[in-house]
Design a protein around this motif. Structure first.
Motif, PDB file in Angstrom:
ATOM      1  N   ARG A 298       0.825  -1.208   0.000  1.00 24.81           N
ATOM      2  CA  ARG A 298       0.000   0.000   0.000  1.00 24.81           C
ATOM      3  C   ARG A 298       0.865   1.267   0.000  1.00 24.81           C
ATOM      4  O   ARG A 298       0.388   2.348  -0.341  1.00 24.81           O
ATOM      5  CB  ARG A 298      -0.906  -0.017   1.230  1.00 24.81           C
ATOM      6  N   GLY A 299       2.125   1.139   0.355  1.00 25.05           N
ATOM      7  CA  GLY A 299       3.005   2.301   0.388  1.00 25.05           C
ATOM      8  C   GLY A 299       3.527   2.725  -0.969  1.00 25.05           C
ATOM      9  O   GLY A 299       4.218   3.746  -1.068  1.00 25.05           O
ATOM     10  N   ARG A 300       3.224   1.963  -2.014  1.00 24.06           N
ATOM     11  CA  ARG A 300       3.772   2.275  -3.333  1.00 24.06           C
ATOM     12  C   ARG A 300       3.444   3.700  -3.760  1.00 24.06           C
ATOM     13  O   ARG A 300       2.295   4.131  -3.720  1.00 24.06           O
ATOM     14  CB  ARG A 300       3.256   1.283  -4.379  1.00 24.06           C
ATOM     15  N   GLY A 301       4.500   4.431  -4.118  1.00 22.21           N
ATOM     16  CA  GLY A 301       4.340   5.792  -4.575  1.00 22.21           C
ATOM     17  C   GLY A 301       4.249   6.827  -3.472  1.00 22.21           C
ATOM     18  O   GLY A 301       4.206   8.032  -3.757  1.00 22.21           O
ATOM     19  N   LYS A 302       4.224   6.396  -2.217  1.00 20.93           N
ATOM     20  CA  LYS A 302       4.133   7.334  -1.102  1.00 20.93           C
ATOM     21  C   LYS A 302       5.529   7.863  -0.739  1.00 20.93           C
ATOM     22  O   LYS A 302       6.552   7.280  -1.101  1.00 20.93           O
ATOM     23  CB  LYS A 302       3.502   6.654   0.116  1.00 20.93           C
ATOM     24  N   THR A 303       5.557   8.955   0.008  1.00 23.06           N
ATOM     25  CA  THR A 303       6.812   9.571   0.430  1.00 23.06           C
ATOM     26  C   THR A 303       7.328   8.902   1.701  1.00 23.06           C
ATOM     27  O   THR A 303       6.643   8.911   2.736  1.00 23.06           O
ATOM     28  CB  THR A 303       6.615  11.076   0.693  1.00 23.06           C
ATOM     29  N   ALA A 304       8.506   8.312   1.626  1.00 27.32           N
ATOM     30  CA  ALA A 304       9.099   7.662   2.794  1.00 27.32           C
ATOM     31  C   ALA A 304       9.611   8.706   3.771  1.00 27.32           C
ATOM     32  O   ALA A 304      10.107   9.768   3.379  1.00 27.32           O
ATOM     33  CB  ALA A 304      10.239   6.743   2.361  1.00 27.32           C
ATOM     34  N   LEU A 305       9.509   8.389   5.066  1.00 29.32           N
ATOM     35  CA  LEU A 305       9.953   9.290   6.113  1.00 29.32           C
ATOM     36  C   LEU A 305      11.151   8.685   6.839  1.00 29.32           C
ATOM     37  O   LEU A 305      11.302   7.463   6.915  1.00 29.32           O
ATOM     38  CB  LEU A 305       8.820   9.567   7.097  1.00 29.32           C
ATOM     39  N   ASP A 306      11.984   9.561   7.369  1.00 35.52           N
ATOM     40  CA  ASP A 306      13.148   9.148   8.144  1.00 35.52           C
ATOM     41  C   ASP A 306      12.689   8.917   9.579  1.00 35.52           C
ATOM     42  O   ASP A 306      12.328   9.857  10.285  1.00 35.52           O
ATOM     43  CB  ASP A 306      14.209  10.251   8.083  1.00 35.52           C
ATOM     44  N   ILE A 307      12.659   7.665  10.001  1.00 40.25           N
ATOM     45  CA  ILE A 307      12.137   7.304  11.319  1.00 40.25           C
ATOM     46  C   ILE A 307      13.170   6.444  12.038  1.00 40.25           C
ATOM     47  O   ILE A 307      13.858   5.630  11.425  1.00 40.25           O
ATOM     48  CB  ILE A 307      10.781   6.564  11.181  1.00 40.25           C
ATOM     49  N   GLY A 308      13.281   6.639  13.330  1.00 40.67           N
ATOM     50  CA  GLY A 308      14.264   5.898  14.106  1.00 40.67           C
ATOM     51  C   GLY A 308      13.687   5.414  15.418  1.00 40.67           C
ATOM     52  O   GLY A 308      12.671   5.931  15.905  1.00 40.67           O
ATOM     53  N   ALA A 309      14.332   4.404  16.000  1.00 36.54           N
ATOM     54  CA  ALA A 309      13.916   3.844  17.287  1.00 36.54           C
ATOM     55  C   ALA A 309      15.113   3.817  18.229  1.00 36.54           C
ATOM     56  O   ALA A 309      16.263   3.704  17.794  1.00 36.54           O
ATOM     57  CB  ALA A 309      13.356   2.433  17.105  1.00 36.54           C
ATOM     58  N   SER A 310      14.848   3.918  19.518  1.00 38.94           N
ATOM     59  CA  SER A 310      15.912   3.968  20.512  1.00 38.94           C
ATOM     60  C   SER A 310      16.510   2.594  20.816  1.00 38.94           C
ATOM     61  O   SER A 310      17.449   2.492  21.593  1.00 38.94           O
ATOM     62  CB  SER A 310      15.395   4.595  21.805  1.00 38.94           C
ATOM     63  N   SER A 311      15.983   1.547  20.206  1.00 35.55           N
ATOM     64  CA  SER A 311      16.485   0.189  20.430  1.00 35.55           C
ATOM     65  C   SER A 311      16.407  -0.610  19.143  1.00 35.55           C
ATOM     66  O   SER A 311      15.453  -0.480  18.377  1.00 35.55           O
ATOM     67  CB  SER A 311      15.666  -0.517  21.513  1.00 35.55           C
ATOM     68  N   ALA A 312      17.420  -1.474  18.943  1.00 32.12           N
ATOM     69  CA  ALA A 312      17.421  -2.347  17.774  1.00 32.12           C
ATOM     70  C   ALA A 312      16.481  -3.534  17.953  1.00 32.12           C
ATOM     71  O   ALA A 312      16.386  -4.381  17.067  1.00 32.12           O
ATOM     72  CB  ALA A 312      18.839  -2.843  17.499  1.00 32.12           C
ATOM     73  N   ALA A 313      15.767  -3.573  19.071  1.00 31.16           N
ATOM     74  CA  ALA A 313      14.812  -4.663  19.287  1.00 31.16           C
ATOM     75  C   ALA A 313      13.617  -4.559  18.356  1.00 31.16           C
ATOM     76  O   ALA A 313      12.895  -5.537  18.160  1.00 31.16           O
ATOM     77  CB  ALA A 313      14.339  -4.668  20.735  1.00 31.16           C
ATOM     78  N   VAL A 314      13.397  -3.359  17.800  1.00 33.16           N
ATOM     79  CA  VAL A 314      12.309  -3.184  16.840  1.00 33.16           C
ATOM     80  C   VAL A 314      12.858  -2.587  15.556  1.00 33.16           C
ATOM     81  O   VAL A 314      13.897  -1.928  15.555  1.00 33.16           O
ATOM     82  CB  VAL A 314      11.174  -2.289  17.392  1.00 33.16           C
ATOM     83  N   SER A 315      12.137  -2.837  14.470  1.00 32.46           N
ATOM     84  CA  SER A 315      12.426  -2.194  13.184  1.00 32.46           C
ATOM     85  C   SER A 315      11.253  -1.293  12.847  1.00 32.46           C
ATOM     86  O   SER A 315      10.089  -1.649  13.104  1.00 32.46           O
ATOM     87  CB  SER A 315      12.615  -3.239  12.087  1.00 32.46           C
ATOM     88  N   VAL A 316      11.545  -0.114  12.288  1.00 30.68           N
ATOM     89  CA  VAL A 316      10.487   0.863  12.028  1.00 30.68           C
ATOM     90  C   VAL A 316      10.553   1.356  10.591  1.00 30.68           C
ATOM     91  O   VAL A 316      11.618   1.411   9.973  1.00 30.68           O
ATOM     92  CB  VAL A 316      10.579   2.054  13.004  1.00 30.68           C
ATOM     93  N   LEU A 317       9.399   1.723  10.084  1.00 28.90           N
ATOM     94  CA  LEU A 317       9.242   2.224   8.718  1.00 28.90           C
ATOM     95  C   LEU A 317       8.045   3.161   8.729  1.00 28.90           C
ATOM     96  O   LEU A 317       7.074   2.929   9.451  1.00 28.90           O
ATOM     97  CB  LEU A 317       9.009   1.055   7.756  1.00 28.90           C
ATOM     98  N   ALA A 318       8.101   4.211   7.920  1.00 31.25           N
ATOM     99  CA  ALA A 318       6.965   5.134   7.875  1.00 31.25           C
ATOM    100  C   ALA A 318       6.881   5.810   6.519  1.00 31.25           C
ATOM    101  O   ALA A 318       7.896   6.006   5.840  1.00 31.25           O
ATOM    102  CB  ALA A 318       7.084   6.191   8.977  1.00 31.25           C
ATOM    103  N   TRP A 319       5.666   6.158   6.152  1.00 32.42           N
ATOM    104  CA  TRP A 319       5.467   6.960   4.943  1.00 32.42           C
ATOM    105  C   TRP A 319       4.287   7.904   5.156  1.00 32.42           C
ATOM    106  O   TRP A 319       3.458   7.724   6.037  1.00 32.42           O
ATOM    107  CB  TRP A 319       5.253   6.094   3.717  1.00 32.42           C
ATOM    108  N   ARG A 320       4.251   8.926   4.325  1.00 29.01           N
ATOM    109  CA  ARG A 320       3.225   9.945   4.430  1.00 29.01           C
ATOM    110  C   ARG A 320       1.964   9.499   3.694  1.00 29.01           C
ATOM    111  O   ARG A 320       2.021   9.067   2.539  1.00 29.01           O
ATOM    112  CB  ARG A 320       3.742  11.258   3.843  1.00 29.01           C
TER     113      ARG A 320
END
Length: 398
Positions: A298-320
């Motif tokens: 569903r993210g195809r063509g959307k603007t990716a955002l720079d997102i970070g987490a305080s621990s490598a225990a999780v992986s994160v991704l975001a788009w507008r």
């Protein structure tokens, strides 16, 4: 339980990679079921791997291209040719493609001997090289994008680097169970993807860099000729029958893999497949990886955002999104994790985990159904995935 803080810092320097899936042409049996799965997933493209040494492969390829045409899905070919008669096979392929229902975008042709791995100072095959086959493919199939690289792994690409003038895009696959197959090692292997991508970018000479069909399992063993037999579906190296394929672990790994290659600037990737050996469903039962891929598509063509987490225990991704931000969080551990979103409010939430996968297995739209976030910090179950509809605070500037 310590809280993992997640924050968005702005627009990402890299777009979301085009996300597709594999299709093993020589394993294509139930065409209707495959077509339904493609339509449900909504991927950007299909990577069609076909071994032209196998009887009936061109007819099966035509069927696969017909599916691509009916589903309006872009096709990319990975063709294995004989070391003895590659020209005849590529000429036969050219004749078939001249009347095919769907025109592939690109073709990577590989001589069969180069499915194996060779030491730099070892004995290499005497037959045609991948560069030879790329030149032959360009001659006999003018107008197609010509791939450089291998359908196997980065090691084989690095040991047999394609000449820059021979290809239009670079490709290879990855597998996390080449050296170890325990859960921790599979998740830790994600840390290497950035370095692999940076090295491959150097070999691409500024041309597009695409990862071809990738899963937890290994579709080929270049180092021993034979995949590890795994009738009991145990955690073993270099097997195409990994037990995690049907479970929640694979969904978390898939989200994290896609997030890692997005940060690394990969242009396109195919994750899992619409048929064996890396299928995302079976007999109508939709596995957690199906829902992860459907949601990521569903993210195809959307603007990716720079997102970070305080621990490598999780992986994160975001788009507008049009009216907010979609945030994905994958728990890469076997323990619950609490998260807190900095500068964002949660409007809706979908939980993909052990508690919801049974209700999701017959619901292709599950990943798009949002529920009230409730109160308190969101908690992610072991190897769970959260999909969050968020609004940023005014002061964030997003």
């Amino acid at each position: 339980m310590s809280t993992i803080r997640i924050a968005i810092e702005g627009t990402s320097a890299h777009p979301l990679p085009a996300l597709g899936h594999g299709l093993w042409v020589n394993h294509l049996e139930d065409v209707d079921a495959v077509q339904t799965l493609i339509e449900q997933l909504g991927g950007a493209h299909l990577e069609l791997l076909v071994d032209l040494r196998q009887p009936g492969s061109l007819e099966q390829l035509r069927d696969a291209l017909s599916v691509c045409q009916r589903t309006q899905t872009e096709a990319w070919l990975l063709v294995i040719v004989s070391d003895q008669t590659p020209e005849k096979q590529i000429r036969d392929l050219a004749r078939m493609l001249a009347t095919a229902p769907c025109v592939p975008r690109g073709i990577l042709a590989t001589p069969a001997a180069y499915l194996e791995s060779y030491q730099p100072n070892g004995q290499w095959p005497n037959g045609p090289t991948p560069d030879d086959i790329a030149a032959l493919t360009a001659e006999l199939l003018p107008g197609y994008l010509i791939g450089g690289g291998v359908p196997t792994y980065f090691t084989e690409l690095n040991r047999c680097r394609p000449a820059a003038e021979r290809f239009d895009y670079l490709t290879h696959a990855t597998s996390p169970i080449v050296h170890a197959a325990d859960d921790l090692s599979v998740m830790e292997s994600l840390q290497s993807l950035g370095d692999i991508a940076r090295s491959a970018r150097q070999l691409a000479h500024g041309k597009p860099y695409r990862l071809t069909t990738t899963a937890i399992g290994a579709w080929r063993n270049p180092y021993g000729g034979q995949l590890t037999p795994n009738p009991r579906r145990e955690r073993v190296t270099l097997s195409d029958q990994d037990p995690r394929q049907r479970g929640q672990f694979a969904a978390a790994w898939t989200v994290a893999h896609y997030a890692a290659v997005q940060r690394a600037g990969v242009d396109a990737i195919a994750l899992w497949a619409v048929n064996q050996p890396f299928a995302v469903a079976e007999s109508g039962e939709l596995w957690p990886i199906f829902h992860a891929l459907r949601g990521l598509n569903r993210g195809r063509g959307k603007t990716a955002l720079d997102i970070g987490a305080s621990s490598a225990a999780v992986s994160v991704l975001a788009w507008r999104e049009e009216k907010g931000i979609e945030v994905w969080v994958a728990n890469l551990t076997g323990r619950e994790q609490a998260i807190e979103l900095t500068g964002m409010g949660i409007d809706g939430i979908t939980r993909l985990d052990a508690d919801t996968c049974s209700s999701a297995q017959n619901d292709p739209g599950f990943i798009h159904r949002r529920f009230s976030p409730g109160y308190g910090l969101p908690v992610i179950a072991p190897y769970g995935v959260l999909v969050l509809d968020c609004q940023c605070n005014v002061e964030s500037g997003l």
